[in-house]
Design an enzyme around this catalytic site. Structure first.
Site, PDB file in Angstrom:
ATOM      1  N   CYS A 145       7.500  -1.192  -4.902  1.00  0.00           N
ATOM      2  CA  CYS A 145       8.706  -0.437  -5.223  1.00  0.00           C
ATOM      3  C   CYS A 145       9.626  -1.208  -6.156  1.00  0.00           C
ATOM      4  CB  CYS A 145       9.446  -0.057  -3.946  1.00  0.00           C
ATOM      5  SG  CYS A 145       9.985  -1.465  -2.954  1.00  0.00           S
ATOM      6  N   SER A 204      12.005 -11.633  -4.676  1.00  0.00           N
ATOM      7  CA  SER A 204      12.305 -10.293  -4.165  1.00  0.00           C
ATOM      8  C   SER A 204      13.793  -9.999  -4.250  1.00  0.00           C
ATOM      9  CB  SER A 204      11.840 -10.167  -2.711  1.00  0.00           C
ATOM     10  OG  SER A 204      10.452 -10.341  -2.607  1.00  0.00           O
TER      11      SER A 204
END
Length: 546
Positions: A145, A204
């Site tokens: 994503c 991340s």
């Protein structure tokens, strides 16, 4: 192919240029904006540019011919001869490179990333298409994503970059010029370090996030048996998994860290008055890995009742078995709109290629309770998005996507940054180990060539011996002669082979092993890399014509 007048001017008229080059190699445009270690280092770029230009300098040999003969020889060169004459410099001066081209949450907005999202079911097909490109030997796709990253082993770094970028543009419909504004590119050791940082959760949105490690593992699982997911790329991702595990076990970076799913739940808490799910009607769309994590985090925050819409009931049933004291109601995908109309908060975590919620549909939903704030909350962590972007214009709806989660993440960022510094020490160690392993692979062709060289001699001498012995020799005698020759060759090769292997069974370091490799190549005349590379590129070109 006509010779460039600029190159011709460097040689006397009576000289034949033995090697020709494609001048496009001098196009050295890069986009390093996404990684600070590559930002505008003029010295590094100048050195690199100078090294590349050295490959373009033609070598000339004096030949006693007149100008007419020179022109005749040049014009008579076939395309294959041009390929052969350029292959040595194009492919042996520059070793096969590992590089990564990608877009992630740090470099590209969601509307670009979702166009380049590749579903897991299509990863194998993508590897096949990438490896069909002329200069790509191996490939892997990491699509989540927050990122799309293409890792490849390329015969030519610069041509490989061009081919992969054009492929990304082709599958997404995003022009190359626009991709260049958002992509990042890293080479060799920097590409390796980047993947290890990704696997460790250091790259991340949520520092220390654990979901990404399982996604890296899935790349290896999906790539097993796929042509093109071969030794170097497979080894790279397996080393990345090891690095990710070490960081999580030897540091506290994951302690108290949140995933994208938990950040989505935290964001919803921030937006709902009284920060409580006690009276909110919650709908979760999708019961995959991310959806399951959303449900678990909802339960941890006190939500004891929710509706889950999924294509099949199996996954929802498994979640119900795991979470005994929670009322989870399964509804099929056909009931999606009616379930959303009855919900106050909607979480979406699906792999849909088209939006599930359109503006005209949401406009028809009845208003939500004023206790919830009067706005139906959509928290969409799907990529591509499951909620149409223009739904945010509906007066009774509020829409958040993965790019909006930064608000939640910033709260405890400083603590995680301190832990990330500890993790970098481990990453550095793992990068060194991978580089040593990768360099040790250089000896494999020499091992194969040395054995093939010895086998040719053995077979020739056995045939000569048998021909002298006449037709009266028995099968048993032939087998004895064959075994004798094989035993002699194996014993003679044992020492050289041991000095080429890098398996940790002795105290030889990598530099010593590589010295042994170069010595054996020189002694036995095994340096045939140029012809092997010519065969590789010729096969690629023939394949592309089919």
């Amino acid at each position: 192919m006509a010779i460039s007048s600029g190159l011709a001017a460097t040689c006397n008229p009576g000289l034949i240029i033995k090697n020709r080059f494609f001048l496009q190699r001098s196009n050295l445009s890069y986009n390093f904006a996404s990684k600070t270690r590559f930002l505008d280092n003029p010295c590094k770029k100048s050195d690199e540019f100078g090294q590349r230009l050295s490959f373009l300098r033609p070598r000339c040999e004096a030949v006693s011919v007149d100008n007419g003969e020179v022109e005749s020889k040049v014009n008579s060169l076939s395309a294959l001869e041009l390929l052969k004459s350029s292959a040595a410099d194009r492919y042996t001066k520059e070793k096969s490179s590992i590089f990564v081209i990608g877009l992630n949450i740090h470099t590209a907005p969601l509307d670009i990333r979702e166009k380049l999202s590749i579903p897991e079911a299509q990863w194998a097909q993508a590897i096949g298409e990438l490896c069909a490109l002329n200069h790509i030997e191996e490939a892997a796709v990491l699509s989540t994503c927050n990122r799309l990253e293409i890792y490849v082993v390329a015969l030519s770094q610069h041509r490989g970059i061009k081919e992969v970028t054009e492929w990304m543009s082709k599958i997404s419909g995003v022009p190359v010029s626009e991709l260049s504004d958002h992509r990042f590119m890293l080479y060799n050791k920097d590409a390796v370090r980047h993947l290890f940082e990704v696997s460790a959760g250091l790259d991340s949105l949520v520092l220390g996030e654990g979901q990404i490690l399982s996604q890296v593992k899935q790349v290896v699982k999906t790539g097993q048996g796929v042509p093109g997911f071969d030794r170097k790329i497979s080894g790279l991702f397996k080393h990345a998994i090891t690095a990710g595990k070490r960081v999580r076990s030897e540091t506290n970076i994951s302690t108290g860290s949140v995933s994208v799913s938990s950040a989505a739940v935290e964001l919803a808490l921030l937006k709902i008055p009284n920060s409580s799910y006690a009276s909110a009607r919650v709908l979760v769309v999708g019961a995959g890995k991310m959806g399951k994590l959303v449900i678990k985090h909802l339960v941890a925050k006190g939500c004891k009742k929710m509706v889950v819409v999924n294509r099949t009931p199996d996954r929802v049933a498994a979640i119900c078995e795991e979470l005994k004291n929670v009322e989870i109601v399964y509804r099929p995908l056909s009931d999606l709109q009616s379930c959303a109309a009855e919900a106050d908060v909607v979480f979406t975590s699906t792999a849909t290629e088209t939006p599930l919620f359109l503006r005209e549909q949401v406009q028809k939903f009845p208003p939500v309770s004023s206790q919830i704030g009067g706005l139906r909350l959509f928290v969409d962590i799907s990529v591509p998005r499951a909620v149409e972007s223009c739904v945010s214009a509906v007066e009774t709806a509020s829409v958040y996507n993965v790019d909006d989660l930064k608000e939640v993440v910033e709260a405890n960022k400083e603590d995680r940054l301190r832990k990330a510094m500890e993790a970098q020490v481990i990453i550095t160690e793992e990068v060194k180990q991978f580089e040593a392993w990768k360099d040790s692979l250089e000896t494999v062709p020499t091992i194969k060539k040395l054995r093939a060289y010895a086998e040719r001699i053995r077979a020739s001498e056995v045939d000569r011996c048998l021909s002298k012995m006449g037709d009266n020799i028995t099968k048993k005698q032939k087998a004895a002669i064959y075994d004798l020759s094989l035993g002699i060759v194996n014993k003679l090769l044992h020492g050289p082979m041991q000095h080429l292997r890098c398996d940790g069974t002795d105290n030889r370091n990598l530099s010593e092993i590589l010295d042994n490799m170069h010595t054996l190549n020189r002694i036995f005349g095994l340096d045939t890399d140029v012809s092997l590379l010519e065969e590789k590129i010729r096969a690629k070109i023939e394949q592309s014509k089919k």
